[in-house]
Design a protein around this motif. Structure first.
Motif, PDB file in Angstrom:
ATOM      1  N   TRP A 183      32.212  45.009  37.493  1.00 17.26           N
ATOM      2  CA  TRP A 183      33.168  44.545  38.492  1.00 17.26           C
ATOM      3  C   TRP A 183      33.000  43.048  38.655  1.00 17.26           C
ATOM      4  O   TRP A 183      31.921  42.570  39.003  1.00 17.26           O
ATOM      5  N   LEU A 215      47.686  39.653  39.412  1.00 11.43           N
ATOM      6  CA  LEU A 215      47.332  40.396  40.618  1.00 11.43           C
ATOM      7  C   LEU A 215      48.531  40.408  41.558  1.00 11.43           C
ATOM      8  O   LEU A 215      49.213  39.392  41.702  1.00 11.43           O
ATOM      9  N   LYS A 255      46.897  45.459  42.892  1.00 14.75           N
ATOM     10  CA  LYS A 255      46.910  45.937  41.516  1.00 14.75           C
ATOM     11  C   LYS A 255      46.581  44.788  40.560  1.00 14.75           C
ATOM     12  O   LYS A 255      46.852  43.623  40.859  1.00 14.75           O
ATOM     13  N   ALA A 256      46.022  45.150  39.402  1.00 14.79           N
ATOM     14  CA  ALA A 256      45.694  44.180  38.369  1.00 14.79           C
ATOM     15  C   ALA A 256      46.238  44.684  37.040  1.00 14.79           C
ATOM     16  O   ALA A 256      45.863  45.759  36.575  1.00 14.79           O
ATOM     17  N   CYS A 306      40.974  48.050  39.847  1.00 12.05           N
ATOM     18  CA  CYS A 306      40.992  46.961  40.818  1.00 12.05           C
ATOM     19  C   CYS A 306      40.651  47.532  42.186  1.00 12.05           C
ATOM     20  O   CYS A 306      41.155  48.599  42.566  1.00 12.05           O
ATOM     21  N   VAL A 350      38.768  40.588  45.807  1.00 14.79           N
ATOM     22  CA  VAL A 350      39.387  41.463  44.816  1.00 14.79           C
ATOM     23  C   VAL A 350      38.466  41.523  43.603  1.00 14.79           C
ATOM     24  O   VAL A 350      38.124  40.493  43.020  1.00 14.79           O
ATOM     25  N   VAL A 404      37.808  43.188  39.779  1.00 15.62           N
ATOM     26  CA  VAL A 404      38.531  43.763  38.640  1.00 15.62           C
ATOM     27  C   VAL A 404      37.525  44.234  37.599  1.00 15.62           C
ATOM     28  O   VAL A 404      36.511  43.567  37.341  1.00 15.62           O
TER      29      VAL A 404
END
Length: 332
Positions: A11, A36, A44-45, A105, A112, A114
């Motif tokens: 992450w 993003l 969301k990614a 994500c 945030v 990812v």
């Protein structure tokens, strides 16, 4: 994309969550362009690429919880599935291959995170733990994102280095009249490295109040670390979660959460400005270190007892198999 098999399954901090709205934002992670955007179900990614004609989705917009390609208006839902192609009748079947590449994500601590791997939800490592964020006795502020020209491991190791405080940060954090670092050890504890408390004559936050503070460093992940400073005379604690976004081999964005259990009425801008000054001073050193990659062979550079946190970090990167920003020559 930089093919680091360790970081691709980790992450990585990509942005502050408050900076992500329904307007798409482009970021770069390990040379991969990512967009993003926020929906009603969360951030969301996606890979920043429309499968139709290769247009960047980050130039598009968000409508009805879908990201809309700026070129031909194709719409992709939060899972990456194409749900509308304006050029064909609504009743016509959309090809199953019409998908955006979606990455795992999540939002935690106002950051945030990812994960580029496909097994992030089941087989990946957890997001690093930072207890002060949810502790009601602490107030946490986000330091402004800072971009510097240096490899991620060099940036993280600099954060873990207690010996430079009296010189690089003299007058802000340290005092060159008191440069000695007492002996200490580093321990493996619950999937991370943790140092003993290190007594350092320093200023916790640039306020000019020097005292003997007790530093504890934690290496949480290859791109994430933590520092806790305690003044036992008044029980004041300042803690920092330090995490970096490796954009490419020589570009790194730093995110830092600064938490304190004192001066709760002091404007947050004071602590944000303090962290900004610290990273600006660090940047001059990190951007000029040679070699640019962090040497993982412990014979490549000289080490002191004061460097035990750095040594643990280098050894762990080698054991994990991190290749990004690392000089692995001499390890095998």
């Amino acid at each position: 994309m930089i093919q680091d098999q360790v970081l691709m399954k980790d992450w990585i901090a990509a942005a502050y969550a408050g900076d992500i709205t329904d307007q798409p934002v482009k970021i770069t992670l390990l040379q991969e362009a990512i967009v993003l955007f926020r929906t009603s179900s969360g951030i969301k990614a996606f890979k920043d690429l429309c499968i139709h004609r290769g247009a960047p989705l980050s130039y598009g917009r968000v409508a009805d919880d879908c990201i809309v390609c700026p070129y031909h208006g194709w719409q992709f839902d939060g899972e990456g599935k194409c749900v509308r192609i304006p050029q064909q009748p609504p009743e016509q079947t959309i090809p199953p291959k019409a998908k955006a590449i979606a990455y795992a994500c999540t939002e935690k601590y106002g950051i945030v995170w990812v994960n580029l791997s496909g097994d992030a939800e089941t087989g990946g490592v957890p997001v690093p733990f930072y207890e002060e964020f949810d502790d009601p006795e602490f107030r946490t502020v986000e330091a402004p994102p800072f971009v510097l020209r240096g490899a991620g491991p060099r940036v993280v190791e600099n954060f873990l280095d207690a010996g430079h405080l009296a010189f690089v940060h003299e007058g802000l954090l340290g005092d060159s009249n008191f440069p000695e670092i007492p002996d200490y050890h580093v321990h493996w504890k619950e999937n991370r490295y943790v140092s003993d408390e290190i007594a350092i004559y320093a200023d916790a936050d640039g306020s000019g109040n020097y005292a003997t503070l007790y530093y504890t460093y934690e290496i949480l992940r290859p791109m994430t670390a933590r520092l806790k400073k305690v003044n036992y005379d008044n029980n004041q604690v300042l803690s920092i979660l330090f995490t970096v976004l490796p954009q490419d081999e020589r570009t790194t964005t730093v995110f830092a959460l600064v938490s304190r259990n004192y001066a709760l009425n002091v404007p947050d801008a004071f602590f944000q400005d303090f962290q900004q000054k610290v990273i600006e001073q660090d940047a001059f050193i990190v951007e000029n270190q040679k070699p640019e990659e962090l040497p993982l062979d412990l014979q490549a550079e000289l080490h002191l007892k004061a460097d035990r946190v750095s040594i643990a970090y280098r050894k762990w990167l080698g054991e994990l198999g991190v290749t990004y920003g690392s000089d692995v020559r001499g390890l095998h």
